[in-house]
Design a protein around this motif. Sequence first.
Motif, mmCIF file in Angstrom:
data_model
loop_
_atom_site.group_PDB
_atom_site.id
_atom_site.type_symbol
_atom_site.label_atom_id
_atom_site.label_comp_id
_atom_site.label_asym_id
_atom_site.label_seq_id
_atom_site.Cartn_x
_atom_site.Cartn_y
_atom_site.Cartn_z
ATOM 1 N N GLU A 67 0.735 -1.328 0.042
ATOM 2 C CA GLU A 67 -0.002 -0.137 0.101
ATOM 3 C C GLU A 67 0.927 1.253 -0.190
ATOM 4 O O GLU A 67 0.645 2.152 -0.602
ATOM 5 N N GLY A 93 2.322 2.219 -3.260
ATOM 6 C CA GLY A 93 1.267 2.390 -4.283
ATOM 7 C C GLY A 93 0.521 1.457 -5.059
ATOM 8 O O GLY A 93 -0.306 1.855 -6.009
ATOM 9 N N LEU A 114 -1.397 -0.782 -3.983
ATOM 10 C CA LEU A 114 -2.617 -1.302 -3.362
ATOM 11 C C LEU A 114 -3.389 -0.051 -2.951
ATOM 12 O O LEU A 114 -2.649 0.899 -2.334
ATOM 13 N N ILE A 115 -4.674 0.037 -2.956
ATOM 14 C CA ILE A 115 -5.393 0.821 -1.890
ATOM 15 C C ILE A 115 -6.032 0.279 -1.061
ATOM 16 O O ILE A 115 -6.643 -1.043 -1.536
ATOM 17 N N SER A 116 -6.641 0.793 0.097
ATOM 18 C CA SER A 116 -7.637 0.019 0.984
ATOM 19 C C SER A 116 -8.759 0.908 1.380
ATOM 20 O O SER A 116 -8.615 2.302 1.606
ATOM 21 N N LYS A 142 -7.480 -3.164 -2.711
ATOM 22 C CA LYS A 142 -7.768 -3.282 -4.348
ATOM 23 C C LYS A 142 -6.413 -2.908 -5.054
ATOM 24 O O LYS A 142 -5.616 -2.183 -4.481
ATOM 25 N N VAL A 143 -6.254 -3.608 -6.375
ATOM 26 C CA VAL A 143 -4.960 -3.298 -6.979
ATOM 27 C C VAL A 143 -5.191 -2.029 -7.782
ATOM 28 O O VAL A 143 -6.190 -1.797 -8.266
ATOM 29 N N THR A 144 -4.342 -1.088 -7.529
ATOM 30 C CA THR A 144 -4.214 -0.053 -8.320
ATOM 31 C C THR A 144 -3.796 -0.023 -9.653
ATOM 32 O O THR A 144 -3.075 -1.135 -10.020
ATOM 33 N N PRO A 145 -3.991 0.726 -10.960
ATOM 34 C CA PRO A 145 -3.363 0.653 -12.010
ATOM 35 C C PRO A 145 -1.861 0.485 -11.937
ATOM 36 O O PRO A 145 -1.294 -0.330 -12.728
ATOM 37 N N TYR A 146 -1.390 1.502 -11.221
ATOM 38 C CA TYR A 146 0.129 1.207 -10.948
ATOM 39 C C TYR A 146 0.651 -0.031 -10.557
ATOM 40 O O TYR A 146 1.713 -0.588 -11.006
ATOM 41 N N GLY A 147 -0.412 -0.646 -9.543
ATOM 42 C CA GLY A 147 0.297 -2.029 -9.311
ATOM 43 C C GLY A 147 -0.032 -3.083 -10.198
ATOM 44 O O GLY A 147 0.627 -3.958 -10.457
ATOM 45 N N LYS A 148 -0.912 -2.787 -11.176
ATOM 46 C CA LYS A 148 -1.265 -3.711 -12.256
ATOM 47 C C LYS A 148 -0.014 -3.560 -13.176
ATOM 48 O O LYS A 148 0.640 -4.564 -13.657
#
Lengths: 868, 112
Positions: free
Chosen positions: B54, B57, B59-61, B79-85
Amino acid sequence: MSESMNISPPKLPLKFLKWFCNPDMVEDVEGDISELFSKRLKQNKLKARLFFTLDVLLLFRPGMIRKFEPINKIINYAMVRNYIKIAQRNAVRYKGFTLLNLLGLVIGIAASTLILLWINDEVRMDKFHTKGDKIYQLFRNMRQSGGIVNTTFTVPKPAADMLRNEYPEVTQTTQVSWPVTFRFSLEENGSDEVGRYVTPEFLDMFSFPLIAGDKASVLADLSSIVVSETVARKFFGKDWREETIGKTLRLDGTRDAKITGIFEDIGDNSSLRFDFLLPAQEFYSRNDWVDDWGNGSFGVYFTVDNEIAAKTVAERVLNEIKVHAAGQDNAGDEELVIHKYQDYYLYSNWDNGVINGGRIDYVNIMSVVAVFILIVACINFMNLATARSGRRSKEIGLRKVMGAHKKSISIQFYVEAFLLTSIAVVLAIGIVIVLLPYFNILVEKSLFLDFTLLQTWVYFFGIIIVVTVLSGSYPALLLPTFNIIQSLKGTVKQSSGAAYFRKGLVVFQFAISTLLIIGTSVVYKQINYILTKDLGLDKENLVAVSMEGDLGRRLDTYKTELMNIPEVKAVTGSSGNPLNYGRSTSSANWEGKSPDAGYEINIMLTDYDFIQTMGMDMKLGRDFSNELADSTNFIINEAAAELMGFDDPLQKDLSFWGIDGNIIGVVKDFHMADMYEPIAPLIITCISPGSSSVAFVRIQGSPNSALKSIEKVTKEFNPAFDFDYQFVDESFAETYRAERTLSTLAGIFAVISILISCLGLFGLSAFTAERRSLEIGVRKVHGASVPQILVLLSKDYSKLMLIAFILAIPFGYYFTQKWLDDFEFRTALDPFVFLIAGILTFLIGVLTVSAKSYQAATVNPTDSLKDE
Amino acid sequence: MGKYSIGEFEEVVLLTVAILFENAYGISIKEEIEKRLSRKVSVGAMRTALNRLEKKGFLISEFGEATAVRGGKRKRFFKVTPYGKDALEQVMETRKQLWDAIPSIAFDFKFA
């Protein structure tokens, strides 16, 4: 499901988690593990609990643990400012309480500081020598056949020579004499000075710095002398630095000594005191008796490199006297023991040949007193703060409602305690500075607060922290636990535990005060017992005049002249003060003495008038008589008669120093040493009145005019010497100076302790009276009288006093009995003393409570009830 | 690995969060990993990994609704962020490139 719902996770791990976990994560993490727990519950209850605990422990890792720094520095600063402001307002609003609190703390801290200054000075005595931890002193244990061991610092000179020449472990040896007095004269100036004979190594071993002269050579010459700065100034005025060296002083009008050096004046931190030093060799060259193993002479000090070497020396030196003096007729059963020099000031009580305490006992007693007083003062603070907490409950409640943590409320109370303590310490420092001169007179020291020392600052900051923690902890931990709703309503009921704790503290305070009063009374009683005890002679109106020079040889004419003074009733010459005597021989022999037994027996040289002038009583036989030519007849004391074991000692043969004679009388025992010692055996002889060194004059009428006349006569006989005299009773009282100082100090601190306790009690009773004002009003309306209400209010506290008294008795008994046991002659422990101490504390306590209660009881009930 | 720094366990956690989609919270993630990878995961290890992700960056929660099962504590859904993707794709890409670069003979163990 519903069954498992009812079982909650184990409390302790959960508490731990809540404490350490980062607040951002604590909620969901707790939820997660609770969910896991309830899932596991379905399988196994114990396992679920175990796994839950394990989960928590595994969560305790970096990344999960919150930051433990102050939460936010800016907020903290603002809050602390707020705490200070609130503390200030509270202090000003309740002036009485603030004053009580401050007064108790200030007195307590000032008293403890004074005591600690004294202790510090005692402990530092003799610690300034650079070789201090290597210097040892030799002592001689003289074993009497009765099983008693007398210990003396006088050691045969051959033992010192042996140490110097034959002991490889010993790095340096020096001999130091007892204090000797000489009349110094230079042209027409003269004065009596006290100094010591020492061997040349003395100045190297001990750190007494020289202002002029070389420490290796100043005492090399037999006719040399080293003097103190004071003596130099006395004789050579303001140019003493240039003038002194090389000048010749005349000693006792008999011989000359050339000044080769000047040493700095001996400071108060040295127990070895002297104003001049003479070469010991000069004394030795005039006295060959010093070369005998059987005669004790100067004190012996030596240095070794370490403790192991010291131990080796101690083992080897033990029996040297027995070995070397064997076969001599004055050989006693004697052992040599060693003792570290810098410890000797505090540990100097010889008890049957081994050290058993000394001044350290007083240091320990005073340390305990200092700590007690500080605790008593802190207890006041705690009690007043918690008792008054009701007044603060609304504030605490409001703070909590606004989101204050328990922690921040405790911080608030710590800050308050810290502020008050700091003010108290500053005031206490002021008081100490003002009182120090008087305290110094009392304890005969020159103590001062040295603010250039880091130690002093550390001490005062330490005191602030310790007192803050001691006195602030209880309120800081108790008050934040108040229930919010109750505290806002102002109806906080303190748990009975808190009330018991407060009562316990009051009991503790008064138990300590009672203990101190008991101690003071016992010390006072023992000193009174000593000073008024029948010593076996009449010490009142008796003047001891020291006979300087050759006055002893002119004793007869001197006595005749003195007897012409109308105020003089009787005169006698003696070889010393009978109340403090120590000149003994082991060569005495009598009928039936077993040849192997070694006895140390005191010999007193007097004249025919001794027994009568001293006012001693004969138990058997007769006094010396002028007509009967008694020069080889002896009088012994009861202790000697018992030692020699005669059924009838009269006319028995007795010999010592090669003088043969008969016993003609037994004098009743009189005290020859302090009350710590049993009465030693003694032989009195009048064979050589000319050896007398002190004249005892029994006077009547006005002591002043008697003294003037005695001085005039003495000056005529001995114009070159100062008139030196003492009243025997005064010098006797002087012997117990340490004990009298202890008694005064204990008395003062007992008063202080009870004063502080009463301040606290006063505050507490004021609090009770205020809280029960409605009850009092109702009772009065229903016809209660003032005394009834007084009893009602004082009852609780009276019970506490009683418990305190009962607690103090066993401790008081134990400590005072232990102190008294050191004395050979002592007063009995009187239950009366305990009772008086108890009643006194009780009365003071009850009076304090009543004073406040009376005020409450006399209030018009309409005033207290009208608000309702 | 380029601009994304991500550890092996973190990658697993991040992928699991993506798998679970709208139901990714502590326990579900833990159980999913345990099921799929047949390994034990402690709450502590997983929670710190989520925390790190998180912070980076990926993930967000957000908190969900409170449920009684959890002692009234809310769930935190990830939730996975676009950045995480991007990070996950990059990791996969890098792996793929590495696999492609292995000469075929290297895994020919016949003569070993």
